[in-house]
Every structure is written in structure tokens, then in C-alpha cells.
Design a protein around this motif. Structure first.
Motif, mmCIF file in Angstrom:
data_model
loop_
_atom_site.group_PDB
_atom_site.id
_atom_site.type_symbol
_atom_site.label_atom_id
_atom_site.label_comp_id
_atom_site.label_asym_id
_atom_site.label_seq_id
_atom_site.Cartn_x
_atom_site.Cartn_y
_atom_site.Cartn_z
ATOM 1 N N ALA A 116 0.835 -1.208 0.000
ATOM 2 C CA ALA A 116 0.000 0.000 0.000
ATOM 3 C C ALA A 116 0.868 1.256 0.000
ATOM 4 O O ALA A 116 0.570 2.230 -0.715
ATOM 5 C CB ALA A 116 -0.914 -0.015 1.219
ATOM 6 N N ALA A 117 1.943 1.254 0.786
ATOM 7 C CA ALA A 117 2.837 2.404 0.805
ATOM 8 C C ALA A 117 3.509 2.608 -0.549
ATOM 9 O O ALA A 117 3.705 3.747 -1.005
ATOM 10 C CB ALA A 117 3.888 2.219 1.897
ATOM 11 N N THR A 118 3.856 1.507 -1.201
ATOM 12 C CA THR A 118 4.445 1.608 -2.539
ATOM 13 C C THR A 118 3.485 2.284 -3.505
ATOM 14 O O THR A 118 3.875 3.178 -4.276
ATOM 15 C CB THR A 118 4.804 0.203 -3.056
ATOM 16 N N ALA A 119 2.214 1.875 -3.474
ATOM 17 C CA ALA A 119 1.231 2.450 -4.384
ATOM 18 C C ALA A 119 0.977 3.918 -4.080
ATOM 19 O O ALA A 119 0.906 4.756 -4.992
ATOM 20 C CB ALA A 119 -0.068 1.651 -4.300
ATOM 21 N N ALA A 120 0.801 4.254 -2.789
ATOM 22 C CA ALA A 120 0.529 5.645 -2.437
ATOM 23 C C ALA A 120 1.710 6.549 -2.784
ATOM 24 O O ALA A 120 1.532 7.666 -3.289
ATOM 25 C CB ALA A 120 0.215 5.743 -0.945
ATOM 26 N N GLY A 121 2.929 6.068 -2.526
ATOM 27 C CA GLY A 121 4.096 6.849 -2.911
ATOM 28 C C GLY A 121 4.176 7.041 -4.413
ATOM 29 O O GLY A 121 4.542 8.119 -4.894
ATOM 30 N N GLY A 122 3.813 5.990 -5.173
ATOM 31 C CA GLY A 122 3.803 6.125 -6.631
ATOM 32 C C GLY A 122 2.802 7.149 -7.110
ATOM 33 O O GLY A 122 3.092 7.937 -8.029
ATOM 34 N N VAL A 123 1.616 7.181 -6.499
ATOM 35 C CA VAL A 123 0.613 8.186 -6.877
ATOM 36 C C VAL A 123 1.125 9.586 -6.555
ATOM 37 O O VAL A 123 0.915 10.540 -7.328
ATOM 38 C CB VAL A 123 -0.712 7.904 -6.149
ATOM 39 N N GLY A 124 1.801 9.737 -5.424
ATOM 40 C CA GLY A 124 2.368 11.041 -5.092
ATOM 41 C C GLY A 124 3.401 11.502 -6.103
ATOM 42 O O GLY A 124 3.451 12.685 -6.466
ATOM 43 N N LEU A 125 4.232 10.584 -6.583
ATOM 44 C CA LEU A 125 5.212 10.941 -7.612
ATOM 45 C C LEU A 125 4.539 11.289 -8.931
ATOM 46 O O LEU A 125 5.067 12.093 -9.709
ATOM 47 C CB LEU A 125 6.190 9.778 -7.813
ATOM 48 N N LEU A 126 3.400 10.680 -9.176
ATOM 49 C CA LEU A 126 2.682 10.978 -10.410
ATOM 50 C C LEU A 126 2.010 12.341 -10.387
ATOM 51 O O LEU A 126 2.015 13.070 -11.392
ATOM 52 C CB LEU A 126 1.615 9.906 -10.654
ATOM 53 N N GLY A 127 1.418 12.711 -9.244
ATOM 54 C CA GLY A 127 0.566 13.895 -9.225
ATOM 55 C C GLY A 127 1.162 15.140 -8.625
ATOM 56 O O GLY A 127 0.636 16.239 -8.870
ATOM 57 N N ALA A 128 2.198 15.035 -7.831
ATOM 58 C CA ALA A 128 2.738 16.205 -7.140
ATOM 59 C C ALA A 128 3.921 16.788 -7.894
ATOM 60 O O ALA A 128 4.640 16.073 -8.599
ATOM 61 C CB ALA A 128 3.160 15.824 -5.718
ATOM 62 N N PRO A 129 4.171 18.080 -7.750
ATOM 63 C CA PRO A 129 5.357 18.682 -8.380
ATOM 64 C C PRO A 129 6.628 18.223 -7.680
ATOM 65 O O PRO A 129 6.606 17.716 -6.556
ATOM 66 C CB PRO A 129 5.127 20.189 -8.200
ATOM 67 N N LEU A 130 7.759 18.426 -8.345
ATOM 68 C CA LEU A 130 9.031 17.939 -7.824
ATOM 69 C C LEU A 130 9.344 18.490 -6.437
ATOM 70 O O LEU A 130 9.867 17.780 -5.581
ATOM 71 C CB LEU A 130 10.162 18.299 -8.790
ATOM 72 N N ARG A 131 9.012 19.755 -6.210
ATOM 73 C CA ARG A 131 9.389 20.376 -4.930
ATOM 74 C C ARG A 131 8.629 19.784 -3.744
ATOM 75 O O ARG A 131 9.033 19.972 -2.589
ATOM 76 C CB ARG A 131 9.133 21.876 -5.006
ATOM 77 N N GLU A 132 7.540 19.060 -4.007
ATOM 78 C CA GLU A 132 6.736 18.498 -2.914
ATOM 79 C C GLU A 132 6.794 16.975 -2.861
ATOM 80 O O GLU A 132 6.085 16.360 -2.063
ATOM 81 C CB GLU A 132 5.270 18.936 -3.061
ATOM 82 N N GLN A 133 7.634 16.355 -3.643
ATOM 83 C CA GLN A 133 7.617 14.896 -3.760
ATOM 84 C C GLN A 133 8.415 14.162 -2.688
ATOM 85 O O GLN A 133 8.383 12.924 -2.648
ATOM 86 C CB GLN A 133 8.153 14.479 -5.145
ATOM 87 N N GLY A 134 9.109 14.879 -1.826
ATOM 88 C CA GLY A 134 9.968 14.232 -0.846
ATOM 89 C C GLY A 134 9.276 13.164 -0.004
ATOM 90 O O GLY A 134 9.728 12.007 0.043
ATOM 91 N N PRO A 135 8.167 13.474 0.679
ATOM 92 C CA PRO A 135 7.504 12.442 1.483
ATOM 93 C C PRO A 135 6.999 11.262 0.657
ATOM 94 O O PRO A 135 7.063 10.109 1.117
ATOM 95 C CB PRO A 135 6.340 13.207 2.127
ATOM 96 N N ALA A 136 6.510 11.526 -0.546
ATOM 97 C CA ALA A 136 6.038 10.435 -1.400
ATOM 98 C C ALA A 136 7.188 9.528 -1.795
ATOM 99 O O ALA A 136 7.042 8.287 -1.833
ATOM 100 C CB ALA A 136 5.359 11.001 -2.645
ATOM 101 N N ARG A 137 8.342 10.102 -2.083
ATOM 102 C CA ARG A 137 9.501 9.304 -2.466
ATOM 103 C C ARG A 137 9.968 8.436 -1.291
ATOM 104 O O ARG A 137 10.267 7.245 -1.465
ATOM 105 C CB ARG A 137 10.620 10.219 -2.940
ATOM 106 N N VAL A 138 10.028 9.009 -0.113
ATOM 107 C CA VAL A 138 10.443 8.240 1.073
ATOM 108 C C VAL A 138 9.449 7.126 1.357
ATOM 109 O O VAL A 138 9.836 5.980 1.649
ATOM 110 C CB VAL A 138 10.593 9.181 2.284
#
Length: 343
Positions: free
Chosen positions: A212-234
Motif C-alpha cells: 500500500a505504501a508503494t502504491a501511495a508513494g507512486g501516486v504522489g510521484l505521479l501527481g505532485a510537483p518535484l518540490r513536494e515529492q519528498g515524502p512520497a519518495r520516502v
């Protein structure tokens, strides 16, 4: 035939019917020397087959894509709510919006998949007539019934800008229920008699949470701009590490019961999920300055989580159809108990 024709080796000059060896005596009068080599089995070696065409274990009546989709989408929704709440607290509005939309979308689609598999919407409503703590399905039904409205209010407030305090409260409520929504389906399938699911009950919740964390992080990388992707990447990297590591530990612990996760349809999905997880994690690390690379890695991570859920579903169904995975572990446990009792 006279009495002199009968000897210790049988009737002189006569062959036993079907060359029977039971109770045979060798030429020196020593009975049963090396019986394993001299005797022939009268029946073939037992094989693991059905009894009068009936399986040893009745497989669940669940079908694809409803149930694996339900498993995947619920996990995506629950983890996305946690990610959205964290993003809102740390001042990342675009990541928070992405997480809230993914949460309500995943929750609604998960509920639709469950109702479609049940056949009639009223069957889901009937499950809400009682609350049984010992039933994962009962607990899960109540979790969805409470989670989906909260996720919906949080997303509606975020998209419209209205009732921000109500939206914040709904976001916090959805985040509080998110981990349970992401993991209860592991308890649901582990509570069955399906060998590949039941025997992995110790690790399965951690596998589902990691997925589930893998999927949610992937959605964050898809939809958020680069400057806000830190938590999604972690979150994505932690999810990949947990999913792959705990899944491998589970397969080693349950032994032969994990074979359907390595072969057949389930094995193909699992291998695809592992490859996509590694590729997505590498892209998340190396593509931190590229919006395109982040989006591609995010899509790979979402697909990896889905492939893992499909692999677990089909692997479990295969283990239920093959009686080996039910009979052999039972015999091994019985022998272990006898040995322990003898010791």
C-alpha cells in the motif's frame, strides 16, 4: 501330488500365483531376508488427487478482477490518506490534494469491487447489521463504511475550498483509519483455509502495508510537483523495502506452500511486481530532478503494487486447488507432534 512334493519352499515345480512374495523363504530357510527388495507393491504409490472428483479444499468463490482489485485499491486508499495528512501538516498542498483524491477514488472503487463480487448491494448492507470483532469481513465492512465518507469529505473540501475546518477533521479521521484499511484485507484472506494465505498470516499484514505504501508513494510521484515529492519518495522506498523483504521472508518460512508464488499465474504476477518495484525505486532515486522520470517511476510503483496483489490472489487460489499444499503440511505437522511427544 504326494506328500513328498511339498517342501519348505512350497510345492515342487509349481510357481506361486502372480509370483507372490508374501511370506517367502529363501533357500537357506531364513524368512523375509531383504523384504524391501523381494516384495512388490500390490497397489501404486498414493498420489495427491481429489476424492471422487471432489477437491480436498473448496477454493473460495472469489473472482478476478473484483477481489484482487479490492485488495489493491483498499491499500492504495488507506496509505494515500496517511500521505495526504502528512503533506497537509508540512505545507505541501499539491501532494495533499493528490493524496486525498487518490484516497477517495481508491476507497470508492474498492467498495464497488467488493459489492460487485458480492453480487447485490444489499449483501454489503446486511454485513453492517452486526459488528463482530472476530470476523475480518465484519470489521472490514465497518471500516469501509466509516472511511469512505471521511475520505470523500476531505477530498470535496480540498477541491472546492469550502468548509476547511471540516475538511481538516475529515482528513485526520481518514488518516487515522488509513492503516487499518490498508492492512485488514491481509487478515481477511489469512483467516481462510487457503494454504498460501493462511500459512503466511504472520507476514501478510506487513506485505500488504508495504504494498500500500508503494502504491501511495507512486501516486504522489505521479501527481505532485518535484518540490513536494519528498515524502512520497520516502514512503515509496520504505514500501518497496518492506514489501520485497517481508514477502521473501514469508516465502522462506512457509516452504513448499509458497510454490504458487514462484510458478504459474501467481508467480508471473509476483515476478512482474518485483521487477517493477526495483525499477520504480531506482527511478524515484535517480529521477529526483526530472518530472518525467518521477512520473514514470510512480506509474511503475503503482503497477508493482497491483501486480503483487494479483500474484497473492492467484497464488492462493492455486494452492487451494492443489491438494499437495493441504495434505503435505498436515502430515509434516502430525509427524512433528509425534516426535515431540516421543521426546
Amino acid at each position: 501330488m504326494s506328500g513328498s512334493d511339498v517342501t519348505r519352499d512350497g510345492v515342487r515345480g509349481a510357481r506361486p500365483d502372480r509370483e507372490a512374495t508374501t511370506g517367502a523363504v529363501d533357500g537357506q530357510g531364513r524368512r523375509g531376508r531383504d523384504r524391501r527388495e523381494r516384495e512388490q507393491p500390490m497397489v501404486p504409490r498414493a498420489e495427491f488427487q481429489s476424492y471422487y472428483g471432489k477437491p480436498v479444499l473448496n477454493p473460495p468463490v472469489w473472482e478476478s478482477p473484483d477481489v484482487p482489485g479490492y485488495l489493491f485499491l483498499g491499500g492504495l486508499a488507506g496509505a494515500s490518506s496517511v500521505l495526504a495528512a502528512g503533506a497537509q501538516l508540512t505545507g505541501r498542498p499539491e501532494l495533499a490534494r493528490t493524496g486525498k483524491v487518490a484516497a477517495v477514488g481508491g476507497g470508492l472503487l474498492s467498495l464497488v469491487a467488493l459489492v460487485h463480487d458480492l453480487g447485490q448491494p444489499k449483501r454489503f448492507l446486511h454485513m453492517l447489521r452486526v459488528f463482530k470483532v472476530t470476523s475480518p469481513m465484519s470489521v472490514g465492512s465497518w471500516l469501509l463504511a466509516g472511511y469512505v465518507p471521511l475520505a470523500g469529505v476531505a477530498a470535496a473540501s480540498e477541491l472546492t475550498g469550502r468548509l476547511p475546518r471540516v475538511g481538516s477533521a475529515a482528513t485526520a479521521g481518514a488518516a487515522a483509519l488509513g492503516p487499518a484499511v490498508a492492512s485488514y484485507t491481509a487478515a481477511l484472506i489469512s483467516d481462510t483455509a487457503v494454504p498460501a494465505w493462511h500459512d503466511g498470516h504472520r507476514e501478510m499484514p506487513y506485505v500488504f502495508v508495504g504494498s500500500a505504501a508503494t502504491a501511495a508513494g507512486g501516486v504522489g510521484l505521479l501527481g505532485a510537483p518535484l518540490r513536494e515529492q519528498g515524502p512520497a519518495r520516502v514512503l515509496a522506498l520504505l514500501g518497496v523495502a518492506a514489501e520485497l523483504g517481508v514477502f521473501e521472508r514469508m516465502r522462506r518460512r512457509i516452504g513448499m506452500v509458497a510454490e504458487p508464488y514462484r510458478s504459474g499465474r501467481g508467480g508471473r504476477y509476483v515476478r512482474a511486481g518485483e521487477a517493477l518495484s526495483v525499477a520504480g525505486a531506482a527511478g524515484a532515486v535517480l529521477g529526483r530532478r526530472s518530472r518525467l522520470a518521477s512520473a514514470v517511476s510512480g506509474a511503475a510503483l503503482v503497477a508493482a503494487s497491483a501486480a503483487t496483489r494479483w500474484g497473492i490472489f492467484h497464488g492462493g487460489m492455486e494452492s487451494a486447488r492443489d491438494p499437495r499444499y493441504t495434505v503435505v503440511p498436515q502430515r509434516e505437522r502430525a509427524r512433528a507432534r509425534e516426535a515431540a511427544a516421543g521426546a
